[in-house]
Design an enzyme around this catalytic site. Structure first.
Site, PDB file in Angstrom:
ATOM      1  N   GLU A  63       0.788  -1.352  -0.100  1.00  0.00           N
ATOM      2  CA  GLU A  63       0.023   0.081   0.068  1.00  0.00           C
ATOM      3  C   GLU A  63       0.989   1.165  -0.112  1.00  0.00           C
ATOM      4  O   GLU A  63       0.425   2.574   0.320  1.00  0.00           O
ATOM      5  CB  GLU A  63      -0.919   0.031   1.131  1.00  0.00           C
ATOM      6  N   CYS A  95      -3.247  -3.747   4.681  1.00  0.00           N
ATOM      7  CA  CYS A  95      -2.397  -4.680   5.037  1.00  0.00           C
ATOM      8  C   CYS A  95      -2.777  -6.186   4.670  1.00  0.00           C
ATOM      9  O   CYS A  95      -1.817  -6.997   5.093  1.00  0.00           O
ATOM     10  CB  CYS A  95      -2.194  -4.535   6.696  1.00  0.00           C
ATOM     11  N   SER A 185     -10.130   1.608  14.765  1.00  0.00           N
ATOM     12  CA  SER A 185      -9.454   0.929  13.993  1.00  0.00           C
ATOM     13  C   SER A 185      -9.331  -0.488  14.757  1.00  0.00           C
ATOM     14  O   SER A 185      -9.433  -1.404  14.093  1.00  0.00           O
ATOM     15  CB  SER A 185      -8.185   1.195  13.249  1.00  0.00           C
ATOM     16  N   HIS A 217      -1.830 -10.075  12.690  1.00  0.00           N
ATOM     17  CA  HIS A 217      -1.247  -8.915  12.004  1.00  0.00           C
ATOM     18  C   HIS A 217      -1.010  -7.912  13.107  1.00  0.00           C
ATOM     19  O   HIS A 217      -1.614  -7.989  14.128  1.00  0.00           O
ATOM     20  CB  HIS A 217      -2.540  -8.116  10.970  1.00  0.00           C
ATOM     21  N   ASN A 260       5.242  -1.219  12.324  1.00  0.00           N
ATOM     22  CA  ASN A 260       4.500  -1.654  11.384  1.00  0.00           C
ATOM     23  C   ASN A 260       4.919  -1.709  10.089  1.00  0.00           C
ATOM     24  O   ASN A 260       5.692  -0.859   9.462  1.00  0.00           O
ATOM     25  CB  ASN A 260       2.989  -0.668  11.602  1.00  0.00           C
TER      26      ASN A 260
HETATM   27  P1  HMG Z   1      -3.077   6.610  22.005  1.00  0.00           P
HETATM   28  O1  HMG Z   1      -4.623   6.942  21.759  1.00  0.00           O
HETATM   29  O2  HMG Z   1      -2.158   7.764  21.832  1.00  0.00           O
HETATM   30  O3  HMG Z   1      -2.793   5.689  23.002  1.00  0.00           O
HETATM   31  O4  HMG Z   1      -2.571   5.553  20.634  1.00  0.00           O
HETATM   32  P2  HMG Z   1      -3.577   5.297  24.427  1.00  0.00           P
HETATM   33  O5  HMG Z   1      -3.734   6.464  25.089  1.00  0.00           O
HETATM   34  O6  HMG Z   1      -4.599   4.418  24.115  1.00  0.00           O
HETATM   35  O7  HMG Z   1      -2.472   4.367  24.979  1.00  0.00           O
HETATM   36  C1  HMG Z   1      -1.857   3.113  24.629  1.00  0.00           C
HETATM   37  C2  HMG Z   1      -1.894   2.143  25.713  1.00  0.00           C
HETATM   38  O8  HMG Z   1      -0.661   2.592  26.383  1.00  0.00           O
HETATM   39  C3  HMG Z   1      -3.042   2.143  26.536  1.00  0.00           C
HETATM   40  O9  HMG Z   1      -3.190   0.817  26.950  1.00  0.00           O
HETATM   41  C4  HMG Z   1      -2.707   3.170  27.820  1.00  0.00           C
HETATM   42  O10 HMG Z   1      -3.192   2.558  29.134  1.00  0.00           O
HETATM   43  C5  HMG Z   1      -1.195   2.565  27.672  1.00  0.00           C
HETATM   44  P3  HMG Z   1      -4.730   0.071  26.708  1.00  0.00           P
HETATM   45  O11 HMG Z   1      -5.837   0.895  27.285  1.00  0.00           O
HETATM   46  O12 HMG Z   1      -4.803   0.185  25.153  1.00  0.00           O
HETATM   47  O13 HMG Z   1      -4.295  -1.391  27.217  1.00  0.00           O
HETATM   48  N1  HMG Z   1      -0.266   3.604  28.323  1.00  0.00           N
HETATM   49  C6  HMG Z   1       0.553   3.303  29.302  1.00  0.00           C
HETATM   50  N2  HMG Z   1       1.329   2.030  29.626  1.00  0.00           N
HETATM   51  C7  HMG Z   1       2.324   1.925  30.407  1.00  0.00           C
HETATM   52  N3  HMG Z   1       3.094   3.030  30.892  1.00  0.00           N
HETATM   53  C8  HMG Z   1       2.331   4.202  30.353  1.00  0.00           C
HETATM   54  C9  HMG Z   1       1.475   4.602  29.652  1.00  0.00           C
HETATM   55  N4  HMG Z   1       0.681   5.446  29.001  1.00  0.00           N
HETATM   56  C10 HMG Z   1      -0.315   5.013  28.458  1.00  0.00           C
HETATM   57  N5  HMG Z   1       3.200   5.327  30.934  1.00  0.00           N
HETATM   58  C11 HMG Z   1      -3.663   4.028  19.011  1.00  0.00           C
HETATM   59  C12 HMG Z   1      -3.265   4.155  20.335  1.00  0.00           C
HETATM   60  C13 HMG Z   1      -3.722   2.461  18.884  1.00  0.00           C
HETATM   61  C14 HMG Z   1      -4.830   4.860  18.741  1.00  0.00           C
HETATM   62  C15 HMG Z   1      -2.584   4.721  17.943  1.00  0.00           C
HETATM   63  O14 HMG Z   1      -1.307   4.276  18.150  1.00  0.00           O
HETATM   64  C16 HMG Z   1      -2.850   4.699  16.280  1.00  0.00           C
HETATM   65  O15 HMG Z   1      -3.649   5.456  15.984  1.00  0.00           O
HETATM   66  N6  HMG Z   1      -2.330   3.524  15.772  1.00  0.00           N
HETATM   67  C17 HMG Z   1      -2.704   3.604  14.466  1.00  0.00           C
HETATM   68  C18 HMG Z   1      -3.786   2.712  13.989  1.00  0.00           C
HETATM   69  C19 HMG Z   1      -3.586   1.300  14.425  1.00  0.00           C
HETATM   70  O16 HMG Z   1      -2.455   0.796  14.468  1.00  0.00           O
HETATM   71  N7  HMG Z   1      -4.636   0.433  14.329  1.00  0.00           N
HETATM   72  C20 HMG Z   1      -4.507  -0.878  14.684  1.00  0.00           C
HETATM   73  C21 HMG Z   1      -5.811  -1.563  14.388  1.00  0.00           C
HETATM   74  S1  HMG Z   1      -6.082  -1.312  12.525  1.00  0.00           S
HETATM   75  C22 HMG Z   1      -4.526  -2.066  11.752  1.00  0.00           C
HETATM   76  O17 HMG Z   1      -4.093  -2.986  12.434  1.00  0.00           O
HETATM   77  C23 HMG Z   1      -4.372  -1.951  10.001  1.00  0.00           C
HETATM   78  C24 HMG Z   1      -3.302  -1.161   9.887  1.00  0.00           C
HETATM   79  O18 HMG Z   1      -2.026  -2.014  10.130  1.00  0.00           O
HETATM   80  C25 HMG Z   1      -3.306  -0.297   8.460  1.00  0.00           C
HETATM   81  C26 HMG Z   1      -3.553  -1.334   7.485  1.00  0.00           C
HETATM   82  O19 HMG Z   1      -4.198  -2.217   7.253  1.00  0.00           O
HETATM   83  O20 HMG Z   1      -2.919  -0.850   6.418  1.00  0.00           O
HETATM   84  C27 HMG Z   1      -2.940   0.171  10.983  1.00  0.00           C
END
Ligand code: HMG
Length: 382
Positions: A63, A95, A185, A217, A260
């Protein structure tokens, strides 16, 4: 780049990255790399081992394509010296397209058992600077030979698959960074997993306990762990945090250090599992869940074949991970902001420490690749 460098720059506790999303490092492509060089570099070992002689189908899944018309695989076809009797095409569905390529290739070799297909998955994950997705960026590629006599994994017939039109992650043609509804997502990923598993379970009659190992994935390693927990919960079973760690640790080792790689992520996870475990996996069933935003998902499985250890590439993969140059934050941002010139002029790019193939320059809007492993002039062409 170590994610502690990013954490310091962004004023975030590093444990959010190391533990919260489960990533330690991010692979950043040098300016003389793109999906063509990543893919060709991944397949180079197969070419030198003489594995590509009977390849009549090259499916390139990405992609992060470099051209709207010409398939990246056509450049790779020449770099690898494949036979001119070869169908070459590029596939896209976020992906997921690597798995679409694998399943199409399986059907091809079922009809032509004396021939092989080469599937290449290669991607560069980019989100906006300072966005929540930034820490999950990475890049990488995987090259797979699909044949009627598999030596690593024999794919089983049953598969559960799922399409739903959602906007959880996308990249319009005019943007170089993905847009993402991050939390949403993760929910769609889980919904696709549960639906695919139910179909797979109904078709195969197998339960979760019939699957010895799981490869998901891996957009970030914590996502795979969450998916595993939710999958078990969806069938009324539960797994403890330590059981999840034990089940997935080996498959997540490489991704923690790469980030990723979109189409390549699950296949990097498979290589990681097979190469990092100290157990003999012969005869074990591996369940694979592929997910591509937008979205398409698929759960399928395969049985590890006797003697598989002899064709693993564990040592070179370790060396590739070790042999990278650590970037400062400023170097990362400079590379992030770098763009291939678009004025049609003649440019030769500096040589970075990449692999056997690199993007040498651009001339009149044509990308020029070079092989660093052959002196033959014909290998350094447009
Ligand atoms: P965010 O919203 O900034 O993170 O980003 P958060 O605030 O939810 O924190 C993440 C985790 O860290 C949480 O744990 C926090 O508690 C923890 P959870 O509640 O999830 O268990 N945390 C801590 N832990 C330890 N010590 C600390 C601390 N502070 C916080 N101090 C988000 C998270 C996934 C939204 C972001 O990374 C994102 O937007 N990522 C991109 C999208 C993505 O990867 N989605 C996955 C599913 S879609 C997919 O897999 C397809 C893809 O590969 C694309 C394709 O298909 O082409 C993306």
């Amino acid at each position: 780049m170590d994610l502690k460098t990013l954490a310091t720059e962004r004023g975030v506790d590093v444990d959010k990255f190391y533990r919260g999303i489960g990533q330690e490092q991010m692979a950043v492509p040098a300016p003389d790399e793109d999906v063509v060089t990543l893919g060709a570099n991944a397949a180079h070992g197969l070419a030198t081992a003489g594995e590509l002689e009977d390849v009549e189908l090259l499916l390139f899944a990405t992609e992060s394509g470099i051209d709207q018309s010409k398939a990246a695989g056509v450049f790779v076809h020449r770099l690898l010296g494949l036979s001119e009797r070869c169908r070459t095409v590029e596939l896209k569905q976020a992906c997921y397209s690597g798995t679409a390529a694998v399943q199409l290739a399986v059907q091809y070799v079922a009809r032509h058992p004396e021939k092989k297909a080469l599937v290449i998955t290669a991607d560069i994950a980019r989100y906006e600077l300072k966005s929540p997705g930034e820490a999950t960026q990475g890049c990488g590629a995987a090259a797979l030979i699909i044949s009627a006599n598999p030596r690593l994994l024999c794919l089983e017939e049953e598969a559960g698959f799922y399409t739903e039109d959602v906007m959880d992650f996308w990249r319009p043609n005019y943007r170089s960074e993905a847009l993402v509804d991050g939390k949403y997502s993760t929910l769609v990923y889980i919904r696709a997993l549960e639906t695919c598993w139910k179909q797979y379970q109904a078709l195969s009659g197998r339960s979760l306990s019939d699957v010895d190992f799981f490869c998901y994935h891996i957009p970030f390693t914590k996502m795979a762990e969450k998916a595993h927990r939710k999958l078990f919960r969806s069938v009324g079973a539960s797994v403890s945090a330590s059981e999840i760690e034990a089940a997935l640790k080996d498959s997540l080792t490489y991704s923690r250090r790469l980030g990723n790689c979109y189409t390549a992520s699950m296949y990097v996870g498979l290589a990681s599992l097979l190469e990092q475990t100290n157990r003999d996996l012969t005869g074990k069933r591996i369940g694979l869940f592929s997910y591509g935003s937008g979205c398409v998902g698929e759960f399928f499985s395969g049985i590890v074949q006797p003697g598989y250890q002899s064709i693993l590439h564990g040592a070179p993969h370790q060396e590739m991970l070790r042999d990278r140059t650590e970037l400062s934050y400023q170097q990362y941002e400079d590379i992030f902001n770098y763009r291939v010139p678009t004025d049609g002029g003649v440019y030769i790019f500096p040589e970075y420490r990449t692999g056997p193939y690199r993007l040498k320059g651009i001339n009149g809007h044509k990308r020029e690749y070079e092989s660093l492993v052959e002196s033959d002039e014909s290998s350094s062409a447009r």
